[in-house]
Design an enzyme around this catalytic site. Structure first.
Site, PDB file in Angstrom:
ATOM      1  N   LYS A 140       0.337   0.275  14.193  1.00 18.77           N
ATOM      2  CA  LYS A 140      -0.645   1.015  13.382  1.00 18.77           C
ATOM      3  C   LYS A 140      -1.823   0.109  13.010  1.00 18.77           C
ATOM      4  O   LYS A 140      -2.979   0.481  13.158  1.00 18.77           O
ATOM      5  CB  LYS A 140       0.019   1.529  12.096  1.00 18.77           C
ATOM      6  CG  LYS A 140      -0.970   2.010  11.051  1.00 18.77           C
ATOM      7  CD  LYS A 140      -0.313   2.560   9.810  1.00 18.77           C
ATOM      8  CE  LYS A 140       0.009   1.536   8.741  1.00 18.77           C
ATOM      9  NZ  LYS A 140      -1.154   1.087   7.940  1.00 18.77           N
ATOM     10  N   ASN A 141      -1.500  -1.088  12.524  1.00 18.09           N
ATOM     11  CA  ASN A 141      -2.575  -1.924  12.000  1.00 18.09           C
ATOM     12  C   ASN A 141      -3.391  -2.603  13.097  1.00 18.09           C
ATOM     13  O   ASN A 141      -4.408  -3.226  12.815  1.00 18.09           O
ATOM     14  CB  ASN A 141      -2.012  -2.939  10.993  1.00 18.09           C
ATOM     15  CG  ASN A 141      -1.578  -2.235   9.711  1.00 18.09           C
ATOM     16  OD1 ASN A 141      -1.939  -1.074   9.490  1.00 18.09           O
ATOM     17  ND2 ASN A 141      -0.795  -2.904   8.886  1.00 18.09           N
ATOM     18  N   ARG A 184      -7.981   3.575   3.608  1.00 22.32           N
ATOM     19  CA  ARG A 184      -8.806   2.382   3.388  1.00 22.32           C
ATOM     20  C   ARG A 184      -9.359   1.832   4.699  1.00 22.32           C
ATOM     21  O   ARG A 184     -10.469   1.305   4.756  1.00 22.32           O
ATOM     22  CB  ARG A 184      -7.961   1.318   2.685  1.00 22.32           C
ATOM     23  CG  ARG A 184      -8.713   0.030   2.472  1.00 22.32           C
ATOM     24  CD  ARG A 184      -7.905  -0.968   1.681  1.00 22.32           C
ATOM     25  NE  ARG A 184      -8.393  -2.325   1.848  1.00 22.32           N
ATOM     26  CZ  ARG A 184      -9.338  -2.871   1.100  1.00 22.32           C
ATOM     27  NH1 ARG A 184      -9.891  -2.191   0.139  1.00 22.32           N
ATOM     28  NH2 ARG A 184      -9.730  -4.112   1.321  1.00 22.32           N
ATOM     29  N   CYS A 230      -6.165   1.761  -5.392  1.00 24.33           N
ATOM     30  CA  CYS A 230      -5.211   2.371  -4.474  1.00 24.33           C
ATOM     31  C   CYS A 230      -3.820   1.984  -4.903  1.00 24.33           C
ATOM     32  O   CYS A 230      -3.651   1.089  -5.717  1.00 24.33           O
ATOM     33  CB  CYS A 230      -5.538   1.975  -3.041  1.00 24.33           C
ATOM     34  SG  CYS A 230      -4.387   0.910  -2.280  1.00 24.33           S
ATOM     35  N   ARG A 263      -7.738  -3.841  -4.260  1.00 28.66           N
ATOM     36  CA  ARG A 263      -8.215  -4.026  -2.891  1.00 28.66           C
ATOM     37  C   ARG A 263      -9.735  -3.892  -2.741  1.00 28.66           C
ATOM     38  O   ARG A 263     -10.238  -2.949  -2.121  1.00 28.66           O
ATOM     39  CB  ARG A 263      -7.503  -3.047  -1.946  1.00 28.66           C
ATOM     40  CG  ARG A 263      -6.012  -3.282  -1.913  1.00 28.66           C
ATOM     41  CD  ARG A 263      -5.296  -2.274  -1.072  1.00 28.66           C
ATOM     42  NE  ARG A 263      -5.140  -2.690   0.302  1.00 28.66           N
ATOM     43  CZ  ARG A 263      -4.596  -1.916   1.241  1.00 28.66           C
ATOM     44  NH1 ARG A 263      -4.191  -0.704   0.952  1.00 28.66           N
ATOM     45  NH2 ARG A 263      -4.479  -2.359   2.469  1.00 28.66           N
ATOM     46  N   PRO A 264     -10.494  -4.835  -3.274  1.00 32.73           N
ATOM     47  CA  PRO A 264     -11.951  -4.799  -3.121  1.00 32.73           C
ATOM     48  C   PRO A 264     -12.368  -5.115  -1.682  1.00 32.73           C
ATOM     49  O   PRO A 264     -11.523  -5.480  -0.851  1.00 32.73           O
ATOM     50  CB  PRO A 264     -12.423  -5.905  -4.065  1.00 32.73           C
ATOM     51  CG  PRO A 264     -11.257  -6.828  -4.186  1.00 32.73           C
ATOM     52  CD  PRO A 264     -10.021  -6.006  -4.005  1.00 32.73           C
ATOM     53  N   ASP A 270     -15.241  -7.186  -1.182  1.00 31.97           N
ATOM     54  CA  ASP A 270     -16.280  -8.200  -1.354  1.00 31.97           C
ATOM     55  C   ASP A 270     -16.370  -9.170  -0.169  1.00 31.97           C
ATOM     56  O   ASP A 270     -17.467  -9.589   0.223  1.00 31.97           O
ATOM     57  CB  ASP A 270     -16.046  -8.970  -2.665  1.00 31.97           C
ATOM     58  CG  ASP A 270     -14.637  -9.538  -2.760  1.00 31.97           C
ATOM     59  OD1 ASP A 270     -13.677  -8.814  -2.410  1.00 31.97           O
ATOM     60  OD2 ASP A 270     -14.480 -10.696  -3.161  1.00 31.97           O
ATOM     61  N   ASP A 316       4.107  -6.391   4.044  1.00 34.38           N
ATOM     62  CA  ASP A 316       4.483  -5.049   4.500  1.00 34.38           C
ATOM     63  C   ASP A 316       5.990  -4.904   4.753  1.00 34.38           C
ATOM     64  O   ASP A 316       6.457  -3.805   5.054  1.00 34.38           O
ATOM     65  CB  ASP A 316       3.722  -4.687   5.789  1.00 34.38           C
ATOM     66  CG  ASP A 316       2.248  -4.464   5.533  1.00 34.38           C
ATOM     67  OD1 ASP A 316       1.863  -4.292   4.362  1.00 34.38           O
ATOM     68  OD2 ASP A 316       1.472  -4.471   6.509  1.00 34.38           O
ATOM     69  N   VAL A 340       0.509 -11.290  -2.129  1.00 35.06           N
ATOM     70  CA  VAL A 340      -0.652 -10.756  -1.402  1.00 35.06           C
ATOM     71  C   VAL A 340      -1.325  -9.628  -2.203  1.00 35.06           C
ATOM     72  O   VAL A 340      -2.544  -9.602  -2.349  1.00 35.06           O
ATOM     73  CB  VAL A 340      -0.250 -10.265   0.004  1.00 35.06           C
ATOM     74  CG1 VAL A 340      -1.451  -9.668   0.737  1.00 35.06           C
ATOM     75  CG2 VAL A 340       0.349 -11.418   0.811  1.00 35.06           C
ATOM     76  N   ARG A 363       2.499   8.242   7.550  1.00 38.31           N
ATOM     77  CA  ARG A 363       1.251   7.556   7.906  1.00 38.31           C
ATOM     78  C   ARG A 363       1.526   6.419   8.881  1.00 38.31           C
ATOM     79  O   ARG A 363       0.657   6.058   9.668  1.00 38.31           O
ATOM     80  CB  ARG A 363       0.617   6.943   6.654  1.00 38.31           C
ATOM     81  CG  ARG A 363      -0.041   7.926   5.728  1.00 38.31           C
ATOM     82  CD  ARG A 363      -0.693   7.182   4.586  1.00 38.31           C
ATOM     83  NE  ARG A 363      -1.362   5.994   5.119  1.00 38.31           N
ATOM     84  CZ  ARG A 363      -1.547   4.861   4.454  1.00 38.31           C
ATOM     85  NH1 ARG A 363      -1.148   4.751   3.214  1.00 38.31           N
ATOM     86  NH2 ARG A 363      -2.145   3.840   5.020  1.00 38.31           N
TER      87      ARG A 363
HETATM   88  N1  EPU Z   1      -9.048  -8.719  -0.717  1.00 37.50           N
HETATM   89  C1  EPU Z   1     -10.096  -9.065  -1.522  1.00 37.50           C
HETATM   90  N2  EPU Z   1     -11.368  -8.860  -1.062  1.00 37.50           N
HETATM   91  C2  EPU Z   1     -11.621  -8.324   0.167  1.00 37.50           C
HETATM   92  C3  EPU Z   1     -10.536  -7.978   0.988  1.00 37.50           C
HETATM   93  C4  EPU Z   1      -9.250  -8.179   0.517  1.00 37.50           C
HETATM   94  O1  EPU Z   1      -9.898  -9.551  -2.639  1.00 37.50           O
HETATM   95  O2  EPU Z   1     -12.790  -8.173   0.523  1.00 37.50           O
HETATM   96  C5  EPU Z   1      -7.657  -8.927  -1.205  1.00 37.50           C
HETATM   97  C6  EPU Z   1      -6.900  -7.612  -1.344  1.00 37.50           C
HETATM   98  O3  EPU Z   1      -7.180  -6.990  -2.569  1.00 37.50           O
HETATM   99  C7  EPU Z   1      -5.455  -8.068  -1.227  1.00 37.50           C
HETATM  100  C8  EPU Z   1      -5.546  -9.251  -0.244  1.00 37.50           C
HETATM  101  O4  EPU Z   1      -6.917  -9.642  -0.242  1.00 37.50           O
HETATM  102  O5  EPU Z   1      -4.973  -8.519  -2.450  1.00 37.50           O
HETATM  103  C9  EPU Z   1      -5.113  -8.913   1.172  1.00 37.50           C
HETATM  104  O6  EPU Z   1      -5.883  -7.864   1.683  1.00 37.50           O
HETATM  105  P1  EPU Z   1      -6.277  -7.724   3.222  1.00 37.50           P
HETATM  106  O7  EPU Z   1      -7.734  -7.525   3.312  1.00 37.50           O
HETATM  107  O8  EPU Z   1      -5.666  -8.875   3.984  1.00 37.50           O
HETATM  108  O9  EPU Z   1      -5.520  -6.405   3.617  1.00 37.50           O
HETATM  109  P2  EPU Z   1      -6.116  -5.103   4.315  1.00 37.50           P
HETATM  110  O10 EPU Z   1      -6.949  -5.499   5.466  1.00 37.50           O
HETATM  111  O11 EPU Z   1      -6.645  -4.200   3.304  1.00 37.50           O
HETATM  112  C10 EPU Z   1      -4.135  -4.967   6.033  1.00 37.50           C
HETATM  113  C11 EPU Z   1      -3.130  -3.936   6.423  1.00 37.50           C
HETATM  114  C12 EPU Z   1      -2.138  -3.746   5.288  1.00 37.50           C
HETATM  115  C13 EPU Z   1      -1.450  -5.088   5.022  1.00 37.50           C
HETATM  116  C14 EPU Z   1      -2.504  -6.153   4.700  1.00 37.50           C
HETATM  117  C15 EPU Z   1      -1.934  -7.553   4.501  1.00 37.50           C
HETATM  118  C16 EPU Z   1      -4.377  -2.498   7.897  1.00 37.50           C
HETATM  119  C17 EPU Z   1      -4.984  -1.184   8.165  1.00 37.50           C
HETATM  120  N3  EPU Z   1      -3.799  -2.687   6.704  1.00 37.50           N
HETATM  121  O12 EPU Z   1      -4.776  -4.450   4.854  1.00 37.50           O
HETATM  122  O13 EPU Z   1      -1.166  -2.817   5.751  1.00 37.50           O
HETATM  123  O14 EPU Z   1      -0.578  -4.976   3.935  1.00 37.50           O
HETATM  124  O15 EPU Z   1      -3.480  -6.210   5.775  1.00 37.50           O
HETATM  125  O16 EPU Z   1      -1.212  -7.940   5.623  1.00 37.50           O
HETATM  126  O17 EPU Z   1      -4.386  -3.368   8.763  1.00 37.50           O
HETATM  127  C18 EPU Z   1       0.522  -1.212   5.535  1.00 37.50           C
HETATM  128  O18 EPU Z   1       0.561  -1.143   6.777  1.00 37.50           O
HETATM  129  O19 EPU Z   1       1.392  -0.644   4.811  1.00 37.50           O
HETATM  130  C19 EPU Z   1      -0.548  -1.947   4.898  1.00 37.50           C
HETATM  131  C20 EPU Z   1      -0.849  -1.811   3.602  1.00 37.50           C
END
Ligand code: EPU
Length: 425
Positions: free
Chosen positions: A22-23, A94, A118, A123-124, A126, A313, A335, A405
């Site tokens: 999925k990811n 997201r 969420c 999950r910002p 920035d 995850d 995380v 999902r």
């Molecule tokens: N974060 C920030 N600023 C940003 C981006 C992220 O502070 O600009 C923080 C987030 O708030 C969080 C941490 O960084 O605390 C990790 O977030 P990350 O950006 O790595 O996660 P993501 O890209 O939103 C993907 C997966 C998630 C998985 C995470 C971590 C996808 C579509 N989603 O999310 O998958 O948990 O990486 O490995 O790839 C799931 O499949 O159930 C799922 C939530």
């Protein structure tokens, strides 16, 4: 409203085949916007998140041929595209923000709804925006409308970008923007997840020049345009881990097929620490046999970390297992700040888990009891399914749309290895 009914049917036995990730597929679909040629994506899992991404790309103006049964979609973005995703669709997932990098690189403009709070934390975005800005984009927030717009007059330019945290989404979005930027982009402290490597491989097949994916530094030499390609998505490592834990929690013996063992090393290590036997199998070493019936399973400690650490995850699914083993365990989630919502539900089943700040203490030695529980998010829901497989009596799981999902054919796959699970509308 649909629900799952799960009963303990004893140890699971047999073989199960894992679907595409999925990811991986979501950022790969978004990156198809970078080319005017059609892109063919194979091993696509039949998931509601994939359908939402199809809706998003179609709403932007791409055309998509879908053959979910064959696991194939063809995305054609050779059209004039709109620069923004309708808010309703953006808020459903997201990962919709992953269209920002490709649209900005291609058309110099993108607008997204700000992802609100969420279920698993704030999950910002920035870090995504910091990367776009470093490449020359102007970022404008409209607080009232709840949107963020990134624009650039000419092409983006290469930049040196340090991520304060190795965010998966930010690494993907910035990488997808940088492939068409003028000059070289160097990204430091990036995410190293297998999904990043899969996206880089796909972009390189389209003619991009991305090096270093899978390490903490990625170098990208921008190119003028990208061509179409065909790409097979990697197997889903979280679905793999979930079935490995299903074998363990039922003290069963399951062969999990179509896996990349290297992608699930922390899960293998922790299952072995608990007393499971895990063997690599298959001519191509793409199978894992997990046996939870060799000796009594015992507790272990887990701390979630970015890859190659233990995946967030898999935290909830593993916690479900740890409630059933001998001795106590500690889980620390680093995380996401709010990814313990399954604990209340597991406690309704008798788990007796206590939390203190980022730590959860699991006493272990519990015989879980079936109960009515709610899936608060995707992985929390998966944990409840696993708990139901090991509990006495019937477990009724509501809000299964979250589970659907991210797990393709979960009910059929579990039934295929002997589970008693039904989906009731
Ligand atoms: N974060 C920030 N600023 C940003 C981006 C992220 O502070 O600009 C923080 C987030 O708030 C969080 C941490 O960084 O605390 C990790 O977030 P990350 O950006 O790595 O996660 P993501 O890209 O939103 C993907 C997966 C998630 C998985 C995470 C971590 C996808 C579509 N989603 O999310 O998958 O948990 O990486 O490995 O790839 C799931 O499949 O159930 C799922 C939530």
């Amino acid at each position: 409203m649909a629900k799952f009914l799960v009963k303990n049917a004893g140890p699971l036995h047999g073989e199960v085949t894992i679907s595409g990730s999925k990811n991986s597929v979501l950022p790969i679909m978004a990156a198809a916007l970078l080319s005017d040629d059609p892109c063919t994506i194979l091993d696509v899992p039949a998931l509601s998140d994939v359908e939402v991404m199809c809706d998003i790309l179609e709403s932007i103006g791409a055309t998509i041929e879908k053959d979910y049964e064959a696991g194939k979609i063809v995305i054609d973005a050779n059209h004039e595209l709109r620069s923004e995703t309708p808010a309703e669709l953006g808020q459903r997932m997201r990962a919709s923000i992953l269209t920002m990098g490709p649209l900005l690189a291609r058309d110099g403009r993108t607008r997204a709804s700000l992802p609100g709070g969420c279920a698993i934390g704030a999950r910002p975005i920035d870090l995504h925006l910091k990367g776009f800005e470093a490449m020359g984009a102007e970022i404008i927030f409209d607080e009232e409308a709840g949107t963020v717009t990134a624009t650039t007059d000419g092409p983006l330019h290469g930049a040196r970008i340090y991520l304060d945290y190795p965010s998966v989404g930010a690494t993907e979005n910035i990488m997808a923007a940088a492939v068409l930027a003028e000059g070289q982009t160097i990204m430091e402290n990036v995410a190293q997840e297998p999904e990043i490597v899969d996206l880089a491989n796909y972009l390189n097949k389209m003619g991009a020049r991305v090096k270093g994916a899978g390490t903490d530094m990625i170098k990208i030499d921008g190119v003028k345009s990208l061509h179409g390609t065909e790409h097979n998505v990697i197997p889903d490592r979280i679905e793999t881990g979930t079935f490995m834990v299903a074998a363990a929690i039922t003290r069963g013996d399951v062969l999990v097929k179509n896996v990349v063992p290297d992608h699930v090393r922390p899960i293998i290590a922790k299952l072995i620490e608990c007393g499971c036997q895990v063997e690599e199998a298959g001519d191509d070493l793409d199978e894992l046999r997990v046996r939870g019936n060799i000796k009594e399973l015992k507790g272990t400690d887990i701390k979630t970390l970015p890859y190659p650490g233990f995946p967030t995850d898999m935290q909830s699914q593993f916690m479900a297992l740890l409630t059933t083993v001998h001795g106590s365990s500690t889980v620390i989630e680093t995380v996401f700040e709010n990814r313990y919502m399954h604990i209340g539900e597991l406690n309704r089943m008798g788990a007796g888990i206590r939390t203190e700040d980022k730590s959860a203490l699991i006493p272990g030695d519990v015989k879980l009891q079936g109960a009515q529980v709610v899936a608060t998010d995707l992985r929390a829901g998966a944990a409840l399914v696993l708990a139901g497989l090991a509990a006495e009596g019937e477990t009724e799981i509501f809000e299964i749309r979250h589970i659907e999902r991210g797990y393709a054919g979960l009910v059929e796959k579990l039934q295929g290895i002997g589970a008693d699970i039904r989906r009731v509308d």
